[in-house]
Write an enzyme that holds these catalytic residues in place. Structure first.
Site, short mmCIF file in Angstrom:
data_model
loop_
_atom_site.label_atom_id
_atom_site.label_comp_id
_atom_site.label_asym_id
_atom_site.label_seq_id
_atom_site.Cartn_x
_atom_site.Cartn_y
_atom_site.Cartn_z
N LYS A 14 0.84 -1.21 0.00
CA LYS A 14 0.00 0.00 0.00
C LYS A 14 0.87 1.26 0.00
O LYS A 14 0.67 2.17 -0.80
CB LYS A 14 -0.92 0.02 1.24
CG LYS A 14 -1.80 -1.22 1.37
CD LYS A 14 -2.71 -1.16 2.60
CE LYS A 14 -1.99 -1.21 3.92
NZ LYS A 14 -1.32 -2.49 4.24
N ARG A 88 -9.90 0.60 8.64
CA ARG A 88 -9.49 -0.77 8.97
C ARG A 88 -10.56 -1.50 9.74
O ARG A 88 -10.36 -2.66 10.09
CB ARG A 88 -8.25 -0.69 9.87
CG ARG A 88 -6.94 -0.96 9.17
CD ARG A 88 -5.86 -0.70 10.20
NE ARG A 88 -4.67 -1.42 9.96
CZ ARG A 88 -3.60 -0.92 9.38
NH1 ARG A 88 -3.59 0.30 8.92
NH2 ARG A 88 -2.52 -1.65 9.27
N ARG A 127 11.90 -5.39 4.94
CA ARG A 127 11.62 -3.97 4.65
C ARG A 127 12.48 -3.01 5.48
O ARG A 127 12.73 -3.24 6.64
CB ARG A 127 10.16 -3.65 4.94
CG ARG A 127 9.88 -2.14 4.91
CD ARG A 127 8.46 -1.80 4.96
NE ARG A 127 7.77 -2.29 6.13
CZ ARG A 127 6.46 -2.21 6.29
NH1 ARG A 127 5.72 -1.66 5.37
NH2 ARG A 127 5.91 -2.68 7.38
N ARG A 161 11.14 -0.87 11.12
CA ARG A 161 10.07 -0.63 12.07
C ARG A 161 10.08 -1.64 13.21
O ARG A 161 10.38 -2.81 12.99
CB ARG A 161 8.71 -0.70 11.35
CG ARG A 161 8.31 0.63 10.75
CD ARG A 161 7.17 0.54 9.81
NE ARG A 161 6.02 -0.23 10.25
CZ ARG A 161 4.90 -0.37 9.54
NH1 ARG A 161 4.81 0.26 8.38
NH2 ARG A 161 3.90 -1.08 9.98
N ARG A 172 -0.73 -8.75 13.51
CA ARG A 172 -1.25 -7.79 12.53
C ARG A 172 -2.13 -8.50 11.50
O ARG A 172 -3.17 -7.99 11.09
CB ARG A 172 -0.10 -7.04 11.84
CG ARG A 172 0.52 -5.97 12.73
CD ARG A 172 1.95 -5.65 12.35
NE ARG A 172 2.09 -4.96 11.09
CZ ARG A 172 3.26 -4.79 10.47
NH1 ARG A 172 4.37 -5.26 11.01
NH2 ARG A 172 3.31 -4.15 9.33
P1 AP5 Z 1 4.87 -1.60 1.79
O1 AP5 Z 1 4.50 -0.80 0.61
O2 AP5 Z 1 5.63 -0.92 2.87
O3 AP5 Z 1 3.58 -2.37 2.39
P2 AP5 Z 1 2.32 -1.81 3.16
O4 AP5 Z 1 1.12 -2.49 2.60
O5 AP5 Z 1 2.30 -0.31 3.18
O6 AP5 Z 1 2.62 -2.43 4.58
P3 AP5 Z 1 2.53 -1.84 6.04
O7 AP5 Z 1 3.28 -2.82 6.92
O8 AP5 Z 1 2.99 -0.42 6.11
O9 AP5 Z 1 1.04 -1.95 6.33
P4 AP5 Z 1 0.39 -2.01 7.68
O10 AP5 Z 1 -1.02 -1.90 7.25
O11 AP5 Z 1 0.73 -3.15 8.55
O12 AP5 Z 1 1.07 -0.81 8.47
P5 AP5 Z 1 0.55 0.61 8.91
O13 AP5 Z 1 1.70 1.51 8.96
O14 AP5 Z 1 -0.65 1.01 8.14
O15 AP5 Z 1 5.70 -2.89 1.27
C1 AP5 Z 1 6.24 -3.84 2.17
C2 AP5 Z 1 7.60 -4.34 1.63
O16 AP5 Z 1 7.39 -5.06 0.42
C3 AP5 Z 1 8.58 -3.21 1.26
O17 AP5 Z 1 9.87 -3.62 1.60
C4 AP5 Z 1 8.44 -3.05 -0.29
O18 AP5 Z 1 9.64 -2.61 -0.89
C5 AP5 Z 1 8.08 -4.47 -0.69
N1 AP5 Z 1 7.15 -4.51 -1.84
C6 AP5 Z 1 6.06 -3.71 -2.02
N2 AP5 Z 1 5.42 -4.05 -3.16
C7 AP5 Z 1 6.11 -5.11 -3.68
C8 AP5 Z 1 5.92 -5.91 -4.86
N3 AP5 Z 1 4.90 -5.70 -5.69
N4 AP5 Z 1 6.82 -6.91 -5.09
C9 AP5 Z 1 7.85 -7.13 -4.22
N5 AP5 Z 1 8.09 -6.40 -3.11
C10 AP5 Z 1 7.21 -5.39 -2.84
O19 AP5 Z 1 0.02 0.29 10.39
C11 AP5 Z 1 0.90 0.00 11.45
C12 AP5 Z 1 0.14 -0.10 12.76
O20 AP5 Z 1 -0.50 1.18 13.04
C13 AP5 Z 1 -1.03 -1.10 12.79
O21 AP5 Z 1 -0.59 -2.41 13.11
C14 AP5 Z 1 -1.91 -0.49 13.89
O22 AP5 Z 1 -1.39 -0.75 15.18
C15 AP5 Z 1 -1.79 1.00 13.64
N6 AP5 Z 1 -2.81 1.53 12.70
C16 AP5 Z 1 -2.57 2.11 11.48
N7 AP5 Z 1 -3.72 2.47 10.90
C17 AP5 Z 1 -4.71 2.12 11.75
C18 AP5 Z 1 -6.13 2.20 11.69
N8 AP5 Z 1 -6.75 2.75 10.61
N9 AP5 Z 1 -6.85 1.72 12.73
C19 AP5 Z 1 -6.24 1.17 13.81
N10 AP5 Z 1 -4.90 1.06 13.93
C20 AP5 Z 1 -4.14 1.52 12.91
#
Ligand code: AP5
Length: 218
Positions: A14, A88, A127, A161, A172
């Site tokens: 994402k 979410r 990552r 992270r 997660r």
């Molecule tokens: P990346 O693009 O970083 O993936 P992502 O989907 O953004 O993953 P996140 O881990 O950031 O998502 P998340 O939803 O767990 O975290 P968030 O910060 O929202 O790609 C991942 C890796 O793969 C990278 O190394 C990239 O280079 C590689 N890659 C990407 N695309 C690729 C491809 N096509 N092929 C190969 N490699 C690829 O949330 C973190 C925490 O915050 C949550 O656990 C929760 O505690 C809290 N939180 C956030 N939002 C909310 C909410 N709305 N409600 C409640 N809690 C929340």
């Protein structure tokens, strides 16, 4: 204005795709994960409150994240919003619908990024990101060109992270399947859902997303 949600489990890509859309289309990325990490690192009361929850891989309360989005929606300017990691839960989805309606806007598409759990473990454990410009890298699939230096801004502030480990990832993923995946049905019924193959290469995923966006804009 084209407003989209990127929906997918942790590591689906994402953030990677959102950054491209910002660069290529001038859209505004609203990542609740980034907002919460910013609050954590600036040591605000809210940041202290959510740090343990995030590191364990659990979801932060709806009240906190809806408040963050409300604040940013009012201030941001661009050619459309990319909601990355929000909503979410079903209450968050309802709240977003109301917030958009209140500002005379609508949601154009919800893009589901389909991946499998095995790929997610590899993606999350490999990552790292630039702490200065936010560029996202991977040890194998997207390494930096010069060791220890960000390709985009030259910074050596490359970070991993705290929640990017197998144990937090398990939690997660459980949260995703229990609380977030019901949104797929929710947006399917609303007629807003589109899917892309998140396992494809980064450029191919971007092309599939561009096709959805062009169709929605045209
Ligand atoms: P990346 O693009 O970083 O993936 P992502 O989907 O953004 O993953 P996140 O881990 O950031 O998502 P998340 O939803 O767990 O975290 P968030 O910060 O929202 O790609 C991942 C890796 O793969 C990278 O190394 C990239 O280079 C590689 N890659 C990407 N695309 C690729 C491809 N096509 N092929 C190969 N490699 C690829 O949330 C973190 C925490 O915050 C949550 O656990 C929760 O505690 C809290 N939180 C956030 N939002 C909310 C909410 N709305 N409600 C409640 N809690 C929340």
């Amino acid at each position: 204005m084209t407003n989209i949600i990127l929906l997918g489990p942790p590591g689906a890509g994402k953030g990677t795709q959102a950054r491209r859309l910002v660069e290529e289309r001038g859209m505004v990325q609203l990542s609740t994960g980034d907002m919460l990490r910013e609050a954590m690192s600036s040591g605000t009361e809210m940041g202290k409150k959510v740090a343990d929850v995030m590191n364990r891989g659990e979801l932060v309360t709806d009240e906190i994240v809806i408040g963050l989005i409300e604040e940013k929606l009012g201030a941001a300017q661009g050619t459309g919003f990319i909601f990355d990691g929000f909503p979410r839960t079903l209450p968050q989805a309802d709240a977003l619908g109301k917030l958009l309606a209140r500002t005379g806007q609508k949601l154009n598409a919800v893009i589901e990024m389909r991946v499998d759990d095995e790929a997610l473990v590899r993606r999350i454990t490999g990552r790292f990101t630039c702490g200065d410009c936010g560029e996202v890298y991977h040890d194998e699939t997207k390494p930096v060109k010069e060791a220890g230096k960000c390709d985009e801004c030259g910074s050596s502030n490359l970070k991993r992270r705290a929640d990017d480990n197998e144990e937090s990832l398990k939690q997660r993923l459980m949260e995703y399947y229990k609380k977030t995946s019901p949104l797929i049905g929710y947006y399917y019924h609303a007629g807003d859902l589109f899917s892309v193959d998140g396992l494809a290469e980064i450029d191919e995923v971007a092309a599939q997303m561009a096709a959805v966006l062009d169709q929605q804009a045209g």
